[in-house]
Design an enzyme around this catalytic site. Structure first.
Site, PDB file in Angstrom:
ATOM      1  N   TYR A 157      62.643  32.182  59.150  1.00  0.00           N
ATOM      2  CA  TYR A 157      62.005  32.433  60.443  1.00  0.00           C
ATOM      3  C   TYR A 157      60.637  31.765  60.517  1.00  0.00           C
ATOM      4  O   TYR A 157      60.275  31.155  61.521  1.00  0.00           O
ATOM      5  CB  TYR A 157      61.875  33.938  60.657  1.00  0.00           C
ATOM      6  CG  TYR A 157      61.383  34.340  62.027  1.00  0.00           C
ATOM      7  CD1 TYR A 157      62.261  34.467  63.090  1.00  0.00           C
ATOM      8  CD2 TYR A 157      60.035  34.615  62.247  1.00  0.00           C
ATOM      9  CE1 TYR A 157      61.817  34.848  64.343  1.00  0.00           C
ATOM     10  CE2 TYR A 157      59.578  34.999  63.502  1.00  0.00           C
ATOM     11  CZ  TYR A 157      60.468  35.112  64.546  1.00  0.00           C
ATOM     12  OH  TYR A 157      60.018  35.494  65.792  1.00  0.00           O
ATOM     13  N   LYS A 161      59.548  28.884  63.241  1.00  0.00           N
ATOM     14  CA  LYS A 161      58.479  29.063  64.218  1.00  0.00           C
ATOM     15  C   LYS A 161      57.338  28.086  63.999  1.00  0.00           C
ATOM     16  O   LYS A 161      56.678  27.669  64.963  1.00  0.00           O
ATOM     17  CB  LYS A 161      57.988  30.504  64.212  1.00  0.00           C
ATOM     18  CG  LYS A 161      59.028  31.496  64.730  1.00  0.00           C
ATOM     19  CD  LYS A 161      59.481  31.166  66.147  1.00  0.00           C
ATOM     20  CE  LYS A 161      60.427  32.198  66.723  1.00  0.00           C
ATOM     21  NZ  LYS A 161      60.830  31.911  68.114  1.00  0.00           N
TER      22      LYS A 161
END
Length: 253
Positions: A157, A161
């Site tokens: 993640y 991002k």
């Protein structure tokens, strides 16, 4: 004074729930026409109906946004129904398992990167020709606190991002002379239905736990939506390449 969004054509991904739903409703309240894009058919159609019942205009498109054919369908729907694409909000995303890098499976990595980074790339690439022909447009991505630091999520993640942050900044530089603005919000903790499947006792969650104490209060999805609408609006006409934390000062800690 109005926001300048009345009649604009807006695509919102992940619009079937959470921040995406709040964003679709917020744009609709400003008079924009919305393409509600989501993998969840029931959620997407429910939000489109919610917009219509409130007097707005919306259409749902259902599918996996990391599939080029689906991305093309989303853009084609906006062009055919609303005459173009003025605003693209790349909001759809999924969490990882907070896994440390050595514990990330191929499946976890590929799924998170595909949804969180590849899908925004595909959709943005698909809308750019239309925005360029129109002489401008606004793109707003949903990044994350995990795109600003290494301690807000697992390896997959966090990498996805950080990729969204880089994509946003590259867009802003590459297309500013063509009238296209690209910005992102970096939400902190927010009350949404985003699933978090954590393996208790694993190295990642155990290591990250103490850092998450700095998170601050949880935001409502409407607070994130308000920031997205601002960045997409003419009020932010000279705001370009910004990653805006909406996080109760978490980024300042």
């Amino acid at each position: 004074m109005g926001s300048g969004l009345d009649g604009r054509s807006v695509i919102v991904t992940g619009a079937g729930s959470g921040i995406g739903r709040a964003t679709a409703l917020a744009f609709a309240a400003e008079g924009a026409r919305i393409v509600v894009a989501d993998l969840n058919a029931e959620g997407a159609r429910a939000v489109a109906e919610e917009v219509e019942k409130a007097g707005g205009t919306a259409v749902a498109v259902v599918g996996d946004l990391s599939d080029q054919a689906v991305a093309d369908e989303v853009v084609r729907t906006a062009v055919e129904r609303f005459g173009g694409v003025d605003v693209l909000v790349n909001n759809a995303g999924i969490m990882d398992r907070m896994s440390a890098l050595a514990d990330v499976s191929d499946a976890e990595w590929e799924r998170v990167i595909r949804v969180n980074l590849t899908a925004p790339f595909l959709l943005t690439r698909a809308v750019l020709p239309h925005m360029l022909r129109a002489g401008g447009g606004a793109i707003v991505n949903t990044a994350s606190e995990a795109g600003l630091r290494g301690s807000a999520a697992g390896a997959a993640y966090t990498a996805s991002k950080h990729g969204v942050v880089g994509l946003t900044k590259s867009l802003a530089v590459m297309y500013r002379k063509q009238g296209i603005r690209a910005n992102a919000i970096a939400p902190g903790g927010t009350r949404t239905s985003l699933a978090l499947d954590v393996e208790q006792g694993a190295h990642g969650p155990t290591t990250l736990g103490p850092y998450l104490a700095n998170m601050g209060k949880l935001a409502g999805p409407e607070e994130q939506a308000a920031a997205i609408v601002f960045l997409a609006s003419p009020s932010a006409s000279n705001v370009n390449g910004v990653i805006l934390p909406v996080d109760d000062a978490w980024a300042a800690v």
